[in-house]
Design an enzyme around this catalytic site. Structure first.
Site, mmCIF file in Angstrom:
data_model
loop_
_atom_site.group_PDB
_atom_site.id
_atom_site.type_symbol
_atom_site.label_atom_id
_atom_site.label_comp_id
_atom_site.label_asym_id
_atom_site.label_seq_id
_atom_site.Cartn_x
_atom_site.Cartn_y
_atom_site.Cartn_z
ATOM 1 N N GLY A 217 0.923 -1.165 -0.409
ATOM 2 C CA GLY A 217 0.280 0.186 0.465
ATOM 3 C C GLY A 217 1.222 1.271 0.376
ATOM 4 N N SER A 218 0.094 2.534 0.850
ATOM 5 C CA SER A 218 0.664 3.753 1.072
ATOM 6 C C SER A 218 2.332 3.771 1.633
ATOM 7 C CB SER A 218 0.124 4.781 1.023
ATOM 8 O OG SER A 218 -0.823 4.623 0.895
#
Length: 489
Positions: A217-218
């Protein structure tokens, strides 16, 4: 008459030669492989007759052997078994070995070549053979803090000392009690192994380092940011596009920001601000601009796709999609820029990313064994910190540090703030299986001006918060607890 006899004799001779070659191959050339095969219980039967060395954390044995009145001679037992199981593993007469019990078996059993003098002394004196003690790098306070903070949620926590690579905490949940597998009752040990193998949540899976990998993810936006800064075309203040949505190529669907929000009313923002608020569209667009090869090269500079890493337990390689996959097209690069699609990482890998940034761009080889001592407590092996690779330049590392400070000070990671301590961090909320809650991530280091600990946390499917989870709300407080334990120790 002689001709048939000669043919039979020739066939018999060939068979004898084949048997001799086969036996020699098995007994000599494959001896070590077969001896170290965890399924080879004969080796373990033999080793149970010896005093197996302890596995030690901060001076206390978390795995030890004691004499018992049965045919095996010694019983292996584990203190705080579930807490340390992802590190110690198990030593079982039926089920083999795992983790440190497997990776350091030669020393623990006393069979290592460097212990030959101790074995010789034992033969001369008639003393009971003893294995060496293996002292770990684990910080018990950090390990306990990670365990407590993760609670009943599924996930993992890894903490590393950036300057050395020493692993300070390694927790995986759900966990298991190695004592049930160490039973001398083969029926009980087999039943325990079968029960754990079929248990909900796969408790014997070491989520921190092996087997299951996750979309980062981020948190992967650190890698994308590093690629941009390393290109020389960007600084933290470079203004980049940040549209409300980005259409996927050849699709009617578009990528949105978390919660459908707009990152900027102007449709653009600085690279530093994009990381601070974790703007998806900005980093997706940046990933495409940089290109698939640049992202892959930077990911590999942080250790992705390194198949040879051991700590000394075997580590599953994190992965950036290759050119021959469908994820290398523009749509795949859009997803890769924000750590989605086919990008996969272990918690250890993301801790290594933060540790490299904290250590002026130099990534140190992670390790869990500090020292090995013989039965007389003399050091027979000590792990020296080893430079693994240069992930980014020192100037890029400094820029990333300042950007990560913004994430914690007034961005998506404020839950990791610590009074009087500058914390650098990055949140992540990673989509995985459609219809399931996202994974919550956080990776960080502290203090930012003198890094002592780098941490990565994953909470599977948002943990107790479910679909409402974010990395900042769920994972960041866990990382904070671990960092506090290290800094206050």
């Amino acid at each position: 008459m002689n001709h048939p006899l000669r043919r039979v004799a020739t066939v018999v001779l060939v068979m004898f030669l084949a048997l001799m070659v086969s036996t020699t191959w098995i007994q000599f050339f494959r001896a070590e492989t077969l001896d170290n095969d965890p399924r080879n219980v004969r080796t373990i039967y033999r080793e149970y007759d010896n005093y197996r060395g302890p596995i030690v954390v901060a001076g206390d044995a978390v795995a030890s052997s004691a004499p018992v009145d049965d045919p095996f001679g010694f019983q292996r037992s584990y203190t705080d078994g579930p807490l340390y199981a992802p590190v110690t593993g198990y030593f079982s007469v039926v089920n083999g070995t795992s983790e440190i019990e497997s990776a350091e078996n030669d020393y623990l059993s006393g069979e290592a070549s460097s212990l030959w003098l101790d074995r010789l002394t034992g033969l001369v004196t008639g003393e009971q053979p003893q294995g060496a003690s293996v002292e770990l790098t684990i910080d018990p306070a950090a390990q306990q803090a990670a365990w407590d903070a993760l609670g009943d949620q599924r996930g993992a926590v890894v903490a590393i000392e950036p300057a050395t690579g020493r692993v300070l905490a390694l927790v995986s949940k759900p966990s298991y009690d190695p004592n049930t597998l160490a039973s001398h009752d083969s029926g009980e040990a087999s039943a325990a192994f079968q029960e754990l193998s079929n248990a909900d949540g796969d408790p014997m899976s070491n989520r921190a380092i092996r087997g299951k990998t996750y979309p980062p993810g981020s948190t992967f936006k650190l890698v994308t940011s590093a690629a941009a800064l390393e290109s020389g075309d960007y600084t933290p203040e470079t203004v980049i596009p940040a549209p409300d949505t980005i259409p996927y190529p050849q699709s009617s669907q578009s990528m949105q920001n978390f919660g459908g929000i707009s990152c900027s009313p102007s449709g653009e923002m600085t690279l530093a601000d994009a990381l601070r608020i974790s703007c998806n569209t900005a980093f997706a667009d940046l990933g495409v601009t940089l290109g698939d090869d640049a992202l892959r090269d930077q990911a590999e500079d942080f250790g992705f796709d390194d198949d040879g890493l051991t700590i000394p337990m075997r580590v599953t390689a994190s992965h950036f999609p290759t050119n021959d996959t469908e994820e290398s097209d523009e749509g795949g690069t859009l997803r890769a820029g924000i750590g989605q699609g086919a990008v996969r990482a272990t918690p250890l890998q993301m801790a290594m990313v933060s540790a490299a940034i904290a250590n002026d761009g130099v990534q140190m080889a992670p390790y869990t064994v500090e020292t090995v001592r013989n039965p007389d407590l003399d050091v027979v092996r000590k792990t020296d910190p080893r430079r693994l690779r240069t992930s980014v330049s020192s100037s890029t590392a400094e820029d990333l540090t300042q950007m990560m400070l913004g994430v914690v000070q007034n961005g998506s990671g404020t839950s990791a703030q610590m009074p009087g301590v500058q914390v650098a961090g990055k949140t992540g909320t990673a989509e995985n299986v459609p219809g399931e809650a996202p994974h919550a991530w956080f990776t960080s280091f502290a203090p930012a001006d003198d890094p002592q600990v780098a941490v990565a946390v994953i909470v599977e499917n948002g943990g107790s918060s479910g679909s409402e989870a974010t990395g900042g709300a769920v994972a960041a407080p866990i990382a904070k607890a671990v960092m506090e334990a290290v800094l206050n120790g």
